[in-house]
Each structure stands twice: as C-alpha cells, then as structure tokens.
Design an enzyme around this catalytic site. Structure first.
Site, mmCIF file in Angstrom:
data_model
loop_
_atom_site.group_PDB
_atom_site.id
_atom_site.type_symbol
_atom_site.label_atom_id
_atom_site.label_comp_id
_atom_site.label_asym_id
_atom_site.label_seq_id
_atom_site.Cartn_x
_atom_site.Cartn_y
_atom_site.Cartn_z
ATOM 1 N N ARG A 1 52.751 39.101 48.654
ATOM 2 C CA ARG A 1 53.345 39.603 47.413
ATOM 3 C C ARG A 1 54.804 40.007 47.610
ATOM 4 O O ARG A 1 55.630 39.847 46.707
ATOM 5 C CB ARG A 1 52.542 40.796 46.884
ATOM 6 C CG ARG A 1 52.942 41.256 45.470
ATOM 7 C CD ARG A 1 51.986 42.316 44.969
ATOM 8 N NE ARG A 1 52.208 42.667 43.560
ATOM 9 C CZ ARG A 1 52.630 43.857 43.137
ATOM 10 N NH1 ARG A 1 52.873 44.817 44.008
ATOM 11 N NH2 ARG A 1 52.787 44.094 41.844
ATOM 12 N N ALA B 1 55.896 42.333 37.652
ATOM 13 C CA ALA B 1 54.776 41.909 38.484
ATOM 14 C C ALA B 1 53.582 42.765 38.111
ATOM 15 O O ALA B 1 53.644 43.994 38.160
ATOM 16 C CB ALA B 1 55.122 42.078 39.962
ATOM 17 N N SER B 2 52.486 42.138 37.721
ATOM 18 C CA SER B 2 51.324 42.869 37.228
ATOM 19 C C SER B 2 50.680 43.708 38.326
ATOM 20 O O SER B 2 50.861 43.469 39.524
ATOM 21 C CB SER B 2 50.288 41.886 36.662
ATOM 22 O OG SER B 2 50.838 41.130 35.608
ATOM 23 N N VAL B 3 49.901 44.697 37.911
ATOM 24 C CA VAL B 3 49.148 45.536 38.835
ATOM 25 C C VAL B 3 48.182 44.644 39.626
ATOM 26 O O VAL B 3 47.408 43.875 39.030
ATOM 27 C CB VAL B 3 48.368 46.610 38.057
ATOM 28 C CG1 VAL B 3 47.522 47.454 39.006
ATOM 29 C CG2 VAL B 3 49.315 47.472 37.238
#
Length: 400
Positions: A39, A72-74
């Site tokens: 990530r 950026a999503s959880v």
C-alpha cells in the site's frame, strides 16, 4: 527506537492485515493479495506507519466542498468490498474511481492485470494511479481518464464492476456493460445513509446479496442529494433526496420557536460499541420521510436542540414543519447495554412522528442484524412490488 527496531513495510502490512482479521473474517484470496500488494507504494510521501493504519488517506482535496476529491479507502473497507465482489482469476473487472491505484493492484492480483480497467474523472488522480501502478509492476492494468458514470465500453462486458465512490443512482451505462449474472458492488446512497451493496444482475433486475455500512466520497456528476440549513448560522442541517418534499423554512421556524422537544423512550437498549444504524436502514424500507440530520458542535454547545444519537449523522423523520430524530440516553445500571434509544420531536406533528420513529426502533430490536432484500430495476422497466424509492435511472425496492 533504534533503526534495527523500526518495523519494515512487510511487517507493518502483515500487522495491518492481522488487525483486520481480528475484526472480521476475510476470504483466503483477499487476505493473500492484501499481504502481497504494498500500500505504501501507492501513497508516496506518506509516512510508512500511516500507510499501514486502518484509515483513509486523502490524496486530493476538493476546493468546492468539505469532502476530499479522492482518497485511499480504509483498508478494512477495501477488504470487505473485495469479499463482496468475489472476483476470481480470469474475471473481467471494471473499477469506478481509480484513487491511488492500490485497489486496482489488488484486483490485478486476484484476476490478472490485463483483466482490470479503472476509470477516474480527475486528470491528476488518473495520472497518479497510472504512475503508481506502473512503478509497482502493474503496467498492464488499463487506466482511463473519464467520467465514471459512463463506465468503460472499450473492455466491456464485465463480469464484475466495483465502485470506490459513493453512488446515488445506478447509471444505465453500468447496466449495459455488466454481464447477465455479473456482480456489481457499490457504496449506494439513499435517504442519507450509505451501504456497500453487492448486487447480482438477473436480466433486468439487480438483486442484493448482502450490504454493509460504509462511507465514501460521492461520485462527481450526481446531484440527487440536497442539503438545507435549519438555522441562521448553518449549525443544523437536513440532508435529503430530491424526491422528498422538505420545507426547510417551516422546519427552521419550528426549531427557532424555543419550544422544548417531546422526548419518547423506546424499549430498546444498546451497548457502547453496538451499532444502531439498522434502525435507519429498516425505516427506509417503508417510510419515505427518512432523512439525515446533522447537528454541529456549535449547535450542541448552544443547546439549540436535544442531542441526537450521533450528531453528525442521525436518522430523522420529516413532515412539513415537524421532525423526530433518534436519541440515545444513558439510563439504568445495565453494564452490557447502558443506552436507551428514543426519539426527540419538534413541531405540530411531533407526537405522530415520535410514535412512528419509536415503531421503527421496536421493529429493529428483536433481530438487529437482519438486512432487507434489495431489488434494483431500470426506470424504463418499472419497479417490483413493494416499497419503491424512485430515482432518475433506477428504482430501488426494499423488503424484509
């Protein structure tokens, strides 16, 4: 901490996945890809520790509003939606909302990079995704700068479509690009709430196979949600859909009259960490008066209204100049469920609205985890029998 004690990216990534697994079960293939894809490679300039926390990360602010333009999503929500999607090797997948490119990389690991297409309306965001995907070795993922509401006809039809942005209405283009039997996963917004809904296409119907509470930046280009201030300094707001008849002036007059709230308690109690959003969900299956109430800290400090259950987002029933919203009061000595749910109501129809909101709470109480069945149809084909929420391009039917 010495340099030798500083955790590596691999260690942080595995720790994050372990944290997610401690909260929910995740399919083995989703776990595998989340332990594989770095990530941090998609978040250049972000501290390594921050890249591997279970939080959203803003990558572009929105100059026109309070919500980010892209983020950026959880990670735990990413894992949940990938589970809903059920993508398998060889599936042709379309992603709406390229974001950082991280989710497209996860999809590439699941189905093969040449089978993933991701689109984003913002040129900077699309370029970011293209750059990070290339640098991480996912150059065969297709990145397109385009309004996501149009989909990507170039690589259609798709076995799976996933939206990483909040969607208020399902565009006709997505119907046309999804195979019969294909799966659509999207954060669908209705009556002020957002749920990640997994839908299977069955001819001219999309039939739900589960839904989970979530929150996402709304997609650009859909304007069916409205907001009205209910006092002079914009400290209390109601959020509603375009098909709902909201008299903001009458509501503002009611709240500014100084009349105290009518408070009614239900028989339902909740624990401190227990979600009661199911009350909201259940109410939307039968009641077109359900909206979202937002009460800012400034309004609470001034004691303009009785404190809602969740000030920033509480379900409220609205009719004319009257409203009734959910409350949660610490009451009694039950350590497991110390809060009692209830209603606070204002206006000439406060008794009726409070009674109806209490009825929604009591209907939810006996089986709190049950969710409705959702069927979505294109507007031109009409709706199925049941309570229908009508939008320009689709009709939503909910039934318990």
């Amino acid at each position: 901490m010495t340099l030798s004690q500083t955790p590596t990216a691999d260690q942080l990534r595995n720790r994050l996945v372990d944290e997610i697994l401690s909260q929910r079960s995740v399919p083995a293939d989703v776990e595998r890809v989340m332990r594989t894809v770095p990530r941090d490679a998609f978040l250049p300039g972000i501290e390594l520790e921050d890249a591997y926390t279970d939080q959203a990360v803003i990558i572009k602010d929105n100059p026109d509003g309070p919500l980010a333009l892209s983020c950026a999503s959880v990670p735990s929500v990413v894992a949940m939606m990938l589970e809903q999607l059920g993508a398998q090797a060889g599936d042709n997948v379309l992603e709406i909302g390229a974001g950082t490119g991280y989710n497209a990389a996860l999809l590439a690991e699941l189905v093969g990079p040449e089978k993933v297409t991701t689109v984003d309306i913002d040129s900077d965001v699309a370029l970011h995704a293209r750059t990070t995907l290339n640098a991480a070795g996912y150059d065969r993922v297709t990145v397109i700068e385009r309004n996501g509401l149009l989909g990507a006809i170039e690589n259609a039809p798709y076995d799976k479509i996933i939206a990483a942005v909040g969607v208020w209405d399902i565009p006709a283009a997505w119907w046309n690009q999804l195979k019969d039997g294909g799966r659509l996963v999207l954060p669908l917004r209705w009556r002020g709430q957002t749920r990640s809904v997994a839908l299977i296409r069955r001819g001219n119907e999309l039939v739900s196979e589960g839904m989970e509470l979530c929150g996402f930046v709304p997609i650009i280009g859909q304007n069916g949600e409205k907001t009205s201030a209910l006092n002079a300094d914009d400290a209390i707001r109601v959020h509603y859909d375009q098909d709902q008849d909201i008299d903001a002036d009458a509501l503002a007059d009611t709240l500014q009259s100084g009349e105290p709230a009518l408070e009614v308690a239900s028989d339902q109690r909740v624990g401190g960490e227990e979600s009661f959003d199911g009350v909201w969900l259940r109410a939307t299956a039968s009641d077109d008066r359900v909206c979202r109430l937002e009460v800012t800290p400034r309004a609470l400090e001034q004691e303009l209204v009785r404190r809602p259950a969740t000030p920033i987002r509480t379900p409220v029933l609205v009719e004319g100049g009257s409203l009734a919203y959910l409350t949660a009061s610490r009451e009694g000595a039950d350590p497991e469920r110390p809060f009692r749910l209830g209603a606070a109501a204002y206006g000439p129809r406060r008794e009726e609205l409070a009674r109806d909101l209490i009825a929604h709470i009591e209907a939810w109480g006996p089986d709190r985890l049950v969710i409705p069945r959702m069927i979505v149809t294109p507007t031109e084909t009409g709706a199925t029998a049941g309570h229908v929420i009508r939008k320009p391009e689709s009709h939503i039917t909910l039934a318990y």
